[in-house]
Design a protein around this motif. Structure first.
Motif, PDB file in Angstrom:
ATOM      1  N   VAL A 275       4.421   4.582   8.566  1.00 23.04           N
ATOM      2  CA  VAL A 275       4.475   3.458   9.295  1.00 23.04           C
ATOM      3  C   VAL A 275       5.833   3.354  10.096  1.00 23.04           C
ATOM      4  O   VAL A 275       6.134   3.150  11.154  1.00 23.04           O
ATOM      5  CB  VAL A 275       3.893   2.109   8.934  1.00 23.04           C
ATOM      6  N   ALA A 276       6.638   3.233   8.871  1.00 25.71           N
ATOM      7  CA  ALA A 276       7.996   2.812   9.653  1.00 25.71           C
ATOM      8  C   ALA A 276       8.702   4.107  10.376  1.00 25.71           C
ATOM      9  O   ALA A 276       9.320   4.034  11.383  1.00 25.71           O
ATOM     10  CB  ALA A 276       9.159   2.731   8.329  1.00 25.71           C
ATOM     11  N   ALA A 277       8.344   5.460   9.828  1.00 26.42           N
ATOM     12  CA  ALA A 277       8.772   6.630  10.668  1.00 26.42           C
ATOM     13  C   ALA A 277       8.226   6.572  12.000  1.00 26.42           C
ATOM     14  O   ALA A 277       8.884   6.790  13.043  1.00 26.42           O
ATOM     15  CB  ALA A 277       8.473   7.763   9.835  1.00 26.42           C
ATOM     16  N   ASP A 278       6.967   6.350  12.197  1.00 28.29           N
ATOM     17  CA  ASP A 278       6.223   6.454  13.455  1.00 28.29           C
ATOM     18  C   ASP A 278       6.845   5.584  14.278  1.00 28.29           C
ATOM     19  O   ASP A 278       6.981   5.874  15.756  1.00 28.29           O
ATOM     20  CB  ASP A 278       4.696   6.428  13.226  1.00 28.29           C
ATOM     21  N   ASN A 279       7.153   4.326  13.804  1.00 25.84           N
ATOM     22  CA  ASN A 279       7.573   3.262  14.850  1.00 25.84           C
ATOM     23  C   ASN A 279       9.322   3.495  15.212  1.00 25.84           C
ATOM     24  O   ASN A 279       9.398   3.357  16.330  1.00 25.84           O
ATOM     25  CB  ASN A 279       7.642   2.035  14.267  1.00 25.84           C
ATOM     26  N   ILE A 280       9.894   4.169  14.478  1.00 30.38           N
ATOM     27  CA  ILE A 280      11.123   4.953  14.913  1.00 30.38           C
ATOM     28  C   ILE A 280      11.008   5.761  15.918  1.00 30.38           C
ATOM     29  O   ILE A 280      11.732   5.894  16.798  1.00 30.38           O
ATOM     30  CB  ILE A 280      11.746   5.262  13.716  1.00 30.38           C
ATOM     31  N   LEU A 281       9.970   6.672  15.890  1.00 34.98           N
ATOM     32  CA  LEU A 281       9.837   7.697  16.637  1.00 34.98           C
ATOM     33  C   LEU A 281       9.329   7.251  18.005  1.00 34.98           C
ATOM     34  O   LEU A 281       8.858   7.995  18.922  1.00 34.98           O
ATOM     35  CB  LEU A 281       9.043   8.750  15.929  1.00 34.98           C
ATOM     36  N   GLY A 282       8.940   5.924  18.280  1.00 37.03           N
ATOM     37  CA  GLY A 282       8.323   5.388  19.227  1.00 37.03           C
ATOM     38  C   GLY A 282       7.013   5.279  19.463  1.00 37.03           C
ATOM     39  O   GLY A 282       6.404   4.937  20.319  1.00 37.03           O
ATOM     40  N   THR A 283       6.126   5.695  18.262  1.00 41.58           N
ATOM     41  CA  THR A 283       4.755   5.640  18.115  1.00 41.58           C
ATOM     42  C   THR A 283       4.470   4.203  17.557  1.00 41.58           C
ATOM     43  O   THR A 283       4.617   4.190  16.344  1.00 41.58           O
ATOM     44  CB  THR A 283       4.099   6.699  17.312  1.00 41.58           C
ATOM     45  N   GLU A 284       3.915   3.286  18.304  1.00 39.90           N
ATOM     46  CA  GLU A 284       3.490   2.005  17.706  1.00 39.90           C
ATOM     47  C   GLU A 284       2.384   2.333  16.657  1.00 39.90           C
ATOM     48  O   GLU A 284       1.294   2.666  16.947  1.00 39.90           O
ATOM     49  CB  GLU A 284       3.076   1.119  18.680  1.00 39.90           C
ATOM     50  N   ARG A 285       2.672   1.919  15.523  1.00 40.41           N
ATOM     51  CA  ARG A 285       1.920   1.845  14.205  1.00 40.41           C
ATOM     52  C   ARG A 285       2.025   0.518  13.361  1.00 40.41           C
ATOM     53  O   ARG A 285       3.109   0.119  13.219  1.00 40.41           O
ATOM     54  CB  ARG A 285       1.876   3.273  13.458  1.00 40.41           C
ATOM     55  N   HIS A 286       0.553   0.065  13.106  1.00 38.80           N
ATOM     56  CA  HIS A 286       0.742  -1.070  11.995  1.00 38.80           C
ATOM     57  C   HIS A 286       0.024  -0.639  10.846  1.00 38.80           C
ATOM     58  O   HIS A 286      -0.761   0.077  10.667  1.00 38.80           O
ATOM     59  CB  HIS A 286      -0.066  -2.120  12.836  1.00 38.80           C
ATOM     60  N   MET A 287       0.660  -1.422   9.711  1.00 39.82           N
ATOM     61  CA  MET A 287       0.176  -1.215   8.398  1.00 39.82           C
ATOM     62  C   MET A 287      -1.096  -2.219   8.283  1.00 39.82           C
ATOM     63  O   MET A 287      -0.913  -3.337   8.420  1.00 39.82           O
ATOM     64  CB  MET A 287       1.428  -1.835   7.605  1.00 39.82           C
ATOM     65  N   ASP A 288      -1.842  -1.803   7.613  1.00 38.85           N
ATOM     66  CA  ASP A 288      -3.138  -2.455   7.449  1.00 38.85           C
ATOM     67  C   ASP A 288      -3.306  -2.649   5.822  1.00 38.85           C
ATOM     68  O   ASP A 288      -3.542  -1.494   5.216  1.00 38.85           O
ATOM     69  CB  ASP A 288      -4.457  -1.818   8.080  1.00 38.85           C
ATOM     70  N   TYR A 289      -3.422  -3.787   5.203  1.00 38.86           N
ATOM     71  CA  TYR A 289      -3.515  -3.695   3.688  1.00 38.86           C
ATOM     72  C   TYR A 289      -4.860  -4.336   3.260  1.00 38.86           C
ATOM     73  O   TYR A 289      -4.926  -4.501   2.438  1.00 38.86           O
ATOM     74  CB  TYR A 289      -2.638  -5.120   3.206  1.00 38.86           C
ATOM     75  N   THR A 290      -5.682  -4.014   4.275  1.00 37.07           N
ATOM     76  CA  THR A 290      -7.249  -4.372   3.740  1.00 37.07           C
ATOM     77  C   THR A 290      -7.843  -3.179   3.090  1.00 37.07           C
ATOM     78  O   THR A 290      -7.560  -1.946   3.446  1.00 37.07           O
ATOM     79  CB  THR A 290      -8.022  -4.739   5.065  1.00 37.07           C
ATOM     80  N   LYS A 291      -8.788  -3.351   2.218  1.00 37.60           N
ATOM     81  CA  LYS A 291      -9.487  -2.506   1.557  1.00 37.60           C
ATOM     82  C   LYS A 291      -8.556  -1.164   0.918  1.00 37.60           C
ATOM     83  O   LYS A 291      -8.664  -0.162   1.032  1.00 37.60           O
ATOM     84  CB  LYS A 291     -10.312  -1.670   2.369  1.00 37.60           C
ATOM     85  N   ILE A 292      -7.644  -1.781   0.127  1.00 41.89           N
ATOM     86  CA  ILE A 292      -6.480  -1.027  -0.543  1.00 41.89           C
ATOM     87  C   ILE A 292      -7.396  -0.513  -1.973  1.00 41.89           C
ATOM     88  O   ILE A 292      -7.406  -1.381  -2.912  1.00 41.89           O
ATOM     89  CB  ILE A 292      -5.158  -1.467  -0.756  1.00 41.89           C
ATOM     90  N   PRO A 293      -7.539   0.694  -2.300  1.00 45.65           N
ATOM     91  CA  PRO A 293      -8.141   0.955  -3.809  1.00 45.65           C
ATOM     92  C   PRO A 293      -7.177   0.924  -4.715  1.00 45.65           C
ATOM     93  O   PRO A 293      -5.959   1.197  -4.602  1.00 45.65           O
ATOM     94  CB  PRO A 293      -8.730   2.451  -3.604  1.00 45.65           C
ATOM     95  N   GLN A 294      -7.419   0.514  -6.054  1.00 45.18           N
ATOM     96  CA  GLN A 294      -6.641   0.502  -7.044  1.00 45.18           C
ATOM     97  C   GLN A 294      -7.476   1.094  -8.569  1.00 45.18           C
ATOM     98  O   GLN A 294      -8.646   0.887  -8.357  1.00 45.18           O
ATOM     99  CB  GLN A 294      -5.974  -0.935  -7.396  1.00 45.18           C
ATOM    100  N   ALA A 295      -6.635   1.150  -9.413  1.00 47.47           N
ATOM    101  CA  ALA A 295      -7.055   1.693 -10.991  1.00 47.47           C
ATOM    102  C   ALA A 295      -6.528   1.282 -12.027  1.00 47.47           C
ATOM    103  O   ALA A 295      -4.973   1.333 -11.801  1.00 47.47           O
ATOM    104  CB  ALA A 295      -7.565   3.139 -10.651  1.00 47.47           C
ATOM    105  N   ILE A 296      -6.786   1.045 -13.034  1.00 48.50           N
ATOM    106  CA  ILE A 296      -6.478   0.734 -14.251  1.00 48.50           C
ATOM    107  C   ILE A 296      -6.812   2.147 -14.988  1.00 48.50           C
ATOM    108  O   ILE A 296      -8.101   2.278 -15.166  1.00 48.50           O
ATOM    109  CB  ILE A 296      -6.573  -0.402 -14.876  1.00 48.50           C
ATOM    110  N   TYR A 297      -5.899   2.573 -15.751  1.00 43.17           N
ATOM    111  CA  TYR A 297      -6.254   3.708 -16.627  1.00 43.17           C
ATOM    112  C   TYR A 297      -6.388   3.590 -18.133  1.00 43.17           C
ATOM    113  O   TYR A 297      -5.436   3.354 -18.548  1.00 43.17           O
ATOM    114  CB  TYR A 297      -5.318   5.044 -16.270  1.00 43.17           C
ATOM    115  N   LEU A 298      -7.525   3.316 -18.552  1.00 40.46           N
ATOM    116  CA  LEU A 298      -7.694   2.863 -20.021  1.00 40.46           C
ATOM    117  C   LEU A 298      -8.526   4.276 -20.489  1.00 40.46           C
ATOM    118  O   LEU A 298      -8.303   5.267 -20.202  1.00 40.46           O
ATOM    119  CB  LEU A 298      -8.450   1.687 -20.085  1.00 40.46           C
ATOM    120  N   ALA A 299      -9.584   3.900 -21.315  1.00 38.80           N
ATOM    121  CA  ALA A 299     -10.684   5.121 -21.819  1.00 38.80           C
ATOM    122  C   ALA A 299     -11.337   5.497 -20.504  1.00 38.80           C
ATOM    123  O   ALA A 299     -11.520   6.911 -20.310  1.00 38.80           O
ATOM    124  CB  ALA A 299     -11.622   4.295 -22.626  1.00 38.80           C
ATOM    125  N   HIS A 300     -11.400   4.774 -19.540  1.00 37.83           N
ATOM    126  CA  HIS A 300     -12.017   5.340 -18.081  1.00 37.83           C
ATOM    127  C   HIS A 300     -11.058   4.923 -17.139  1.00 37.83           C
ATOM    128  O   HIS A 300      -9.994   4.416 -17.298  1.00 37.83           O
ATOM    129  CB  HIS A 300     -13.374   4.761 -17.861  1.00 37.83           C
TER     130      HIS A 300
END
Length: 448
Positions: free
Chosen positions: A315-340
């Protein structure tokens, strides 16, 4: 020229993106070339956790097979050698990343520090005339101010890799994802593990997923609502003093692991607006309060996730290059690594329909059936439309499932769309079956 400070996931992706657009890019990495680029993920986080977790899961499975009389022995392992080989693989990956980055057209400079003062950019003591600068200097472990914190035997995620003997009694300070992952690893290796959590242990997890985590950490002494008041010992750690429910206790330990979160590395950045924890404040284009100065990754604060850092870099690079782009923090997948892989994305709202079932038996969980821990599948859906609002998946491929389903959720997929889904069998993915079942239930409710 565009200057990128930091060769972790955010800085590296930004640099490659800019170089692909034929920009002259200088990537400054304060580590020496022998350590290499890769950031927190490669050197202290995701990758070493993968290395140790692979071995831990293998040992747990070997014990189960032995318990049921199917194998004669449980293999022994050399802890010091494991740590050495982990470092060797990390260095190999760092070399691959270096080659990939240079081949993309990025000029990489090692062993020099970068700093920013407003719009001015410095590499060591030399000021650089930069068209723009991206600050991606990452983070470091939070080290609480506790008496005895400097004793030998106290480790952070950055110093743990100097450990060569398996601790007999390990105390982990913190109740985070990192605390859970290392508790599982060292308990599987044979250490007696105690976790001291200041408030709740992995308290933000979905109720069902947290129950799976607690079950997979059976045998570990998890203390919640504790305050660590001191680490005891003369030359080396011998114990940890803490308060729980108003009572002071001391527990013996020959090693202490600090898993108390991360702090942004932003001290070398001046003249830009910062938040209460020192993080550089940015908008959704990754722009700071100073025009031409961008920040991404851990230095910009939570959620401290590698995929988020990579995307922020793009996103930072694209905005430097003149392409407007926005960061979307919705629906970010995450995981904890235990036995599974205990993975999740999104959650339900008030009025959401939710369904949860044990995970199916399949590759990686067949021999878990006798122990009743084949994992979990759970979804949240809008009862009116069937749109999936959240999910949990605990199983050998939980992280992969969460990643793809997060992508689909951003495109407003519903449980009804899964009527046409044909799965690979056998599989440990219970989410697709749960979605089909939810579709039937919701249709009956609405009379369709």
């Amino acid at each position: 020229m565009i200057v990128v400070l930091g060769g972790g996931p955010a800085g590296r992706m930004a640099a490659i993106r800019l170089a692909a657009a034929k920009k002259e890019v200088l990537l400054v990495e304060p580590k020496g070339k022998e350590s290499g680029i890769g950031g927190q993920c490669l050197h202290f986080g995701c990758m070493p956790v993968c290395a140790l977790n692979d071995l831990a899961r293998m040992i747990v499975l070997a014990r189960r097979l032995h318990e049921r009389g199917m194998t004669d022995t449980v293999p022994e392992f050399n802890f010091g050698k494991v740590m050495e080989e982990t470092l060797a693989v990390q260095q190999k990956i760092a070399g691959i990343l270096d080659h990939e980055t240079r081949t993309a057209g990025v000029d990489v400079v090692y062993g020099k520090s970068g700093r920013v003062d407003g719009r001015r950019v410095f590499i060591s003591d030399d000021e650089i005339d930069a068209e723009a600068v991206i600050v991606a200097t990452g983070s470091r472990p939070n080290v609480p101010k506790i008496p005895g914190i400097d004793l030998a035997g106290v480790y952070t995620p950055h110093t743990l890799w100097g450990l060569r003997e398996l601790p007999k009694n390990l105390v982990i300070v913190g109740g985070s994802v990192m605390a859970a992952e290392f508790a599982y690893i060292f308990a599987a290796f044979g250490s007696r593990v105690t976790v001291l959590a200041r408030s709740g242990f992995v308290k933000d997890l979905d109720t069902h997923l947290r129950a799976v985590a607690i079950k997979e950490l059976a045998g570990i002494d998890i203390r919640e609502g504790t305050t660590v008041s001191g680490i005891e010992g003369t030359d080396k750690v011998t114990g940890v003093r803490f308060t729980s429910a108003g009572k002071e206790e001391t527990i013996g330990a020959d090693a202490v692991f600090l898993a108390a979160g991360l702090v942004p590395n932003a001290e070398m950045i001046a003249g830009v607006e910062k938040g209460p924890d020192g993080e550089i404040r940015v908008n959704d284009r990754m722009q700071t309060s100073v025009p031409g100065v961008y920040a991404c990754g851990d230095v910009a604060g939570a959620p401290f996730l590698t995929p988020v850092a990579r995307h922020e870099g793009i996103v930072a690079a694209d905005n430097i290059l003149g392409t407007e782009r926005h960061m979307d923090y919705t629906k970010i997948p995450q995981a904890i690594y235990l036995a599974h892989d205990l993975a999740f994305c999104g959650s339900g709202n008030e009025g959401s329909a939710s369904l949860a079932l044990p995970g199916p038996a399949g590759p990686g969980t067949f021999w878990s059936v006798p122990y009743g821990d084949t994992g979990l599948a759970k979804i949240f859906a809008d009862p009116a439309t069937g749109e999936i609002e959240g999910m949990c998946a605990a199983g050998p491929a939980g992280g992969v499932i969460a990643g793809y389903l997060a992508f689909l959720m951003r495109r407003h997929i519903s449980v009804h769309d899964f009527e046409e889904f044909i799965e690979v069998h056998p599989s440990t993915d219970g989410v697709y079956g749960l979605a089909k079942y939810a579709s039937e239930i919701l249709k009956k409710r609405t009379g369709e």
